[in-house]
Motif scaffolding. Structure first.
Motif, PDB file in Angstrom:
ATOM      1  N   PRO A   1       0.485  -1.301   0.107  1.00 53.68           N
ATOM      2  CA  PRO A   1      -0.164  -0.298   0.183  1.00 53.68           C
ATOM      3  C   PRO A   1       0.873   1.208   0.023  1.00 53.68           C
ATOM      4  N   TYR A   2       0.526   1.968  -0.546  1.00 54.01           N
ATOM      5  CA  TYR A   2       1.157   3.631  -0.745  1.00 54.01           C
ATOM      6  C   TYR A   2       0.354   4.855   0.601  1.00 54.01           C
ATOM      7  N   ILE A   3      -0.605   3.738   1.095  1.00 52.51           N
ATOM      8  CA  ILE A   3      -0.914   4.649   2.498  1.00 52.51           C
ATOM      9  C   ILE A   3      -0.460   3.904   4.230  1.00 52.51           C
ATOM     10  N   VAL A   4       0.036   3.925   4.590  1.00 56.18           N
ATOM     11  CA  VAL A   4      -0.127   3.605   5.831  1.00 56.18           C
ATOM     12  C   VAL A   4      -1.323   4.337   7.373  1.00 56.18           C
ATOM     13  N   ASN A   5      -1.120   3.226   7.835  1.00 59.88           N
ATOM     14  CA  ASN A   5      -1.804   3.786   9.398  1.00 59.88           C
ATOM     15  C   ASN A   5      -0.911   4.276  10.514  1.00 59.88           C
ATOM     16  N   ARG A   6      -1.274   4.838  11.527  1.00 58.92           N
ATOM     17  CA  ARG A   6      -0.138   5.843  12.614  1.00 58.92           C
ATOM     18  C   ARG A   6       1.323   3.819  12.675  1.00 58.92           C
ATOM     19  N   GLU A   7       0.422   3.259  13.529  1.00 56.38           N
ATOM     20  CA  GLU A   7       1.309   1.912  13.886  1.00 56.38           C
ATOM     21  C   GLU A   7       2.197   1.828  12.831  1.00 56.38           C
ATOM     22  N   SER A   8       2.124   1.924  11.638  1.00 57.63           N
ATOM     23  CA  SER A   8       3.411   1.522  11.183  1.00 57.63           C
ATOM     24  C   SER A   8       4.481   2.241  10.865  1.00 57.63           C
TER      25      SER A   8
ATOM     26  N   ARG B   1      -7.180  13.975   5.105  1.00 58.19           N
ATOM     27  CA  ARG B   1      -8.445  13.944   5.722  1.00 58.19           C
ATOM     28  C   ARG B   1      -9.298  13.146   6.056  1.00 58.19           C
ATOM     29  N   THR B   2      -9.051  12.304   6.527  1.00 56.06           N
ATOM     30  CA  THR B   2     -10.311  10.785   6.359  1.00 56.06           C
ATOM     31  C   THR B   2     -10.516  10.517   8.084  1.00 56.06           C
ATOM     32  N   ASP B   3     -11.254   9.749   8.504  1.00 52.81           N
ATOM     33  CA  ASP B   3     -11.707   9.858  10.428  1.00 52.81           C
ATOM     34  C   ASP B   3     -10.651   8.387  10.621  1.00 52.81           C
ATOM     35  N   GLN B   4      -9.436   8.263   9.748  1.00 52.46           N
ATOM     36  CA  GLN B   4      -8.771   7.311  10.221  1.00 52.46           C
ATOM     37  C   GLN B   4      -7.636   7.888  10.218  1.00 52.46           C
ATOM     38  N   GLU B   5      -6.318   7.671  10.804  1.00 53.91           N
ATOM     39  CA  GLU B   5      -5.179   8.852  10.846  1.00 53.91           C
ATOM     40  C   GLU B   5      -4.440   7.668  10.016  1.00 53.91           C
ATOM     41  N   LEU B   6      -4.217   8.175   9.226  1.00 54.55           N
ATOM     42  CA  LEU B   6      -3.640   7.071   8.131  1.00 54.55           C
ATOM     43  C   LEU B   6      -2.770   8.811   7.224  1.00 54.55           C
ATOM     44  N   TYR B   7      -1.322   8.470   6.192  1.00 52.64           N
ATOM     45  CA  TYR B   7      -0.446   9.674   5.432  1.00 52.64           C
ATOM     46  C   TYR B   7      -0.489   8.234   4.108  1.00 52.64           C
ATOM     47  N   LEU B   8       0.180   9.339   3.387  1.00 57.76           N
ATOM     48  CA  LEU B   8       1.084   8.621   2.159  1.00 57.76           C
ATOM     49  C   LEU B   8       2.073   8.206   2.791  1.00 57.76           C
TER      50      LEU B   8
ATOM     51  N   CYS C   1      10.922  -3.614  -3.801  1.00 56.56           N
ATOM     52  CA  CYS C   1       9.895  -2.778  -4.082  1.00 56.56           C
ATOM     53  C   CYS C   1      10.084  -1.405  -4.612  1.00 56.56           C
ATOM     54  N   HIS C   2       8.884  -1.659  -5.627  1.00 59.41           N
ATOM     55  CA  HIS C   2       8.884  -0.142  -6.145  1.00 59.41           C
ATOM     56  C   HIS C   2       7.677   0.909  -5.781  1.00 59.41           C
ATOM     57  N   THR C   3       7.659   2.180  -5.601  1.00 60.80           N
ATOM     58  CA  THR C   3       6.759   2.927  -4.305  1.00 60.80           C
ATOM     59  C   THR C   3       7.336   4.308  -5.313  1.00 60.80           C
ATOM     60  N   PRO C   4       5.765   5.110  -5.570  1.00 60.53           N
ATOM     61  CA  PRO C   4       6.193   6.298  -5.204  1.00 60.53           C
ATOM     62  C   PRO C   4       6.293   7.009  -3.372  1.00 60.53           C
ATOM     63  N   CYS C   5       6.756   7.813  -3.086  1.00 59.58           N
ATOM     64  CA  CYS C   5       7.294   7.863  -2.743  1.00 59.58           C
ATOM     65  C   CYS C   5       6.536   9.614  -2.437  1.00 59.58           C
ATOM     66  N   PHE C   6       6.334  10.469  -1.131  1.00 65.60           N
ATOM     67  CA  PHE C   6       5.186  11.327  -0.480  1.00 65.60           C
ATOM     68  C   PHE C   6       6.295  12.132   0.262  1.00 65.60           C
ATOM     69  N   ARG C   7       7.064  13.916   0.164  1.00 64.86           N
ATOM     70  CA  ARG C   7       7.299  14.036   1.204  1.00 64.86           C
ATOM     71  C   ARG C   7       7.284  15.586   1.276  1.00 64.86           C
ATOM     72  N   SER C   8       6.905  15.853   2.327  1.00 63.55           N
ATOM     73  CA  SER C   8       6.804  17.997   2.373  1.00 63.55           C
ATOM     74  C   SER C   8       7.309  18.777   2.163  1.00 63.55           C
ATOM     75  N   GLU C   9       8.917  17.756   1.961  1.00 64.30           N
ATOM     76  CA  GLU C   9      10.169  18.424   2.579  1.00 64.30           C
ATOM     77  C   GLU C   9       9.979  20.096   3.161  1.00 64.30           C
ATOM     78  N   ALA C  10       9.178  19.865   4.846  1.00 63.90           N
ATOM     79  CA  ALA C  10       9.643  20.630   5.831  1.00 63.90           C
ATOM     80  C   ALA C  10      10.727  20.855   5.918  1.00 63.90           C
ATOM     81  N   GLY C  11      11.096  22.234   6.136  1.00 60.78           N
ATOM     82  CA  GLY C  11      11.997  22.747   6.501  1.00 60.78           C
ATOM     83  C   GLY C  11      13.261  23.116   5.118  1.00 60.78           C
ATOM     84  N   SER C  12      12.686  22.398   4.527  1.00 56.10           N
ATOM     85  CA  SER C  12      13.964  22.614   2.844  1.00 56.10           C
ATOM     86  C   SER C  12      13.352  24.130   2.023  1.00 56.10           C
TER      87      SER C  12
END
Length: 432
Positions: free
Chosen positions: A200-207, A225-232, A263-274
Motif C-alpha cells: 500500500p502507498y497509504i499507511v496507518n500511524r502504527e506503521s 483528511r479522513t476519520d482515520q489516521e492515515l498517511y501517504l 519494492c518500487h513505490t512513489p514516495c511523498f514528502r512535504s519537504e518541511a524545512g527545505s
C-alpha cells in the motif's frame, strides 16, 4: 526504540552516546518516570495480593462466630474498596507508562561505535570513489535545461496541475524513467535474491511509528483528511518493513541471508524545512519514485548485511556507468532510527558536485523493538528481535537526473546506457 533494560542499567552512558549525535537525553526525567512506574507496579501488586487474601476471610470470620451473611458483606465491602484503589492505581500506572513510552519513542538510536564523530554532513568520511567524472568540451547544462530543450520535461504544467516541486515527463524521458524502475527491480531480484513485493502507498500511524517516522517527523508527512489516521508513505521502507510487525519468523523462513524484499513505490514528502533548497527540477520533490531494498536478518548477520546491501545499490550505479562516491555518515548526520549509514552520492556535472542518491542504513533491533518483529532462535526455541536494514536501490528521479547530465552531448542529445537500451526498445539516444 532503545532497550529500556539497557537504559536503566546506565542512563548516563546512553546520554553520552546520544550526545555524539546532538541529542540530549534527559536522564533525570527518565529516572523519575521509571521510578514512578516501578512504584505503581509494586502498589498494584500489593493491592492484588491484599484482594486475594481478603477474599479468603469469609471462612475465618465465620469461624470467629460471625454469621455467614455478615461475613460476606464485610468481605465484599473490603473487596470493593480494594478494587477501587486498584483501578485508580492501574490508571496512574498507565499514565506513567505512556509518558515513559513517549520519551523512548522520541529518543533516536545509538550510533554504532565505528561511526565517526561530527555534527553535520561536512564531517562525513569518504570511503571510496568509483569512476572519474566526465570532462566536457562545452559548458554542461543541468537536467532542467536539457529536458526542456527536448520538450520532454515540464515543471510549468506540473505547477498548474498541482503546485511547486512536481514535474511532468513526456515521451522517451517518461519511458526512460520507467525503464530505470524495471532495470533496478530486475537486477535486485535476479542477481541479489530479493523478493519483489507490492505494498500500500497509504499507511496507518502504527506503521510509521514502527519504523521511526512518528512521532518526531509528522510535519514531513502528508496526512490524509479522513476519520482515520492515515498517511501517504514517505518511502517504501515503511510498508515493507512493517510486513514483519507483530510477527515471529521461524529460522527456516529467514534462509541463509535473512529476508530480502525489494519494492518500487512513489514516495511523498512535504519537504518541511527545505524551502529554498533544490527548488529547480527533480532533485527535491514532493512526489518521487524509489526502488527500495529492505532486509530482516539475524542479529549476527546485520553488519555483513549492511555491506552487502550497500553493494547491491552500488552495482546499479556501476552498470549505468555513473561516477559516484560512498561516504559513512558521522553521528550528527545519522537518520533518527539508524545506527550506521552509508550514503552513495552521484556526480552531477551541472553542479560540479556529488549529490546523495541512496542512503543504506542499519537499524539493529531499534525498529524491530517498536514493531515487535522477531525470529525464533533454534538454539533456545525463544523469540528474539530481528535486525532491520534498508536502502534506496536507487532513487529513480535522481538517477534520471544523473543520466541526463552525465550522458549529455553538445547538441543537447542524451546517450542511453547500454544496459537500459533493451528496456527502451533498442533506443540508444534521446534527441529532438
Amino acid at each position: 526504540m532503545l532497550d529500556i533494560k539497557a537504559v536503566r542499567q546506565d542512563p548516563e552512558e546512553i546520554a553520552t552516546a546520544l550526545a555524539a549525535r546532538g541529542f540530549t537525553f534527559d536522564v533525570e526525567l527518565f529516572r523519575s518516570l521509571d521510578a514512578r512506574r516501578k512504584k505503581a507496579d509494586m502498589e498494584s501488586q500489593s493491592l492484588a495480593a491484599e484482594r486475594k487474601r481478603s477474599s479468603k476471610q469469609i471462612g475465618t470470620l465465620v469461624g470467629q462466630g460471625m454469621n455467614v451473611d455478615d461475613a460476606k458483606a464485610q468481605v465484599n465491602e473490603t473487596l470493593e474498596k480494594i478494587a477501587s484503589q486498584l483501578d485508580e492505581q492501574t490508571a496512574r500506572a498507565k499514565v506513567v507508562q505512556a509518558e515513559l513510552d513517549e520519551l523512548l519513542l522520541a529518543t533516536p538510536n545509538l550510533p554504532a561505535k565505528e561511526v565517526p564523530l561530527g555534527s553535520s554532513e561536512e564531517d562525513n568520511h569518504e570511503v571510496l570513489r568509483w569512476s572519474v567524472p566526465p570532462v566536457f568540451e562545452f559548458e554542461p547544462k543541468d537536467h532542467v535545461a536539457l529536458g526542456e530543450s527536448l520538450s520532454l520535461l515540464d515543471s510549468e504544467t506540473a505547477g498548474k496541475i498541482t503546485g511547486s516541486r512536481f514535474t511532468v515527463l513526456y515521451g522517451p524521458l517518461a519511458r526512460l524513467h520507467r525503464a530505470l524502475i524495471q532495470f533496478m527491480l530486475d537486477v535486485q531480484t535476479r542477481q541479489h535474491g530479493y523478493e519483489e513485493v507490492y505494498v500500500p502507498y497509504i499507511v496507518n500511524r502504527e506503521s510509521l511509528q514502527g519504523t521511526g517516522q512518528l512521532p518526531k517527523f509528522e510535519e514531513d508527512l502528508f496526512k490524509l483528511r479522513t476519520d482515520q489516521e492515515l498517511y501517504l508513505i514517505p518511502t517504501a521502507e515503511v510498508p515493507v518493513t512493517n510486513i514483519a510487525r507483530d510477527r515471529i519468523f521461524e529460522d527456516t523462513e529467514l534462509g541463509e541471508f535473512g529476508v530480502r524484499y525489494t519494492c518500487h513505490t512513489p514516495c511523498f514528502r512535504s519537504e518541511a524545512g527545505s524551502y529554498g533548497k533544490d527548488t529547480r527540477g527533480m532533485i527535491r520533490q514532493h512526489q518521487f519514485e524509489k526502488v527500495e531494498l529492505v532486509q530482516m536478518v539475524r542479529p549476527n548477520q546485520s553488519e555483513r548485511a549492511l555491506e552487502e546491501l550497500t553493494g547491491h545499490a552500488e552495482i546499479i550505479l556501476q552498470m549505468l556507468e555513473l561516477p559516484y562516491r560512498k561516504v559513512i555518515l558521522c553521528a550528527g548526520d545519522l537518520g533518527f532510527s539508524a545506527k550506521k549509514t552509508y550514503d552513495l552520492e552521484v556526480w552531477l556535472p551541472a553542479q560540479s558536485a556529488y549529490r546523495e542518491i541512496s542512503s543504506c542504513s542499519l537499524y539493529g533491533d531499534y525498529q524491530a523493538r517498536r514493531m515487535r518483529a522477531r525470529w525464533r532462535n533454534p538454539a533456545t526455541g525463544k523469540p528474539e528481535l530481528l535486525h532491520t536494514l534498508n536502502g534506496s536501490g536507487l532513487a529513480v528521479g535522481r538517477t534520471l537526473v544523473a543520466l541526463l547530465e552525465n550522458g549529455q552531448r553538445q547538441d543537447g542529445s542524451i546517450t542511453i546506457p547500454e544496459v537500459l537500451q533493451p528496456y527502451m526498445g533498442g533506443l540508444s539516444e534521446i534527441r529532438n
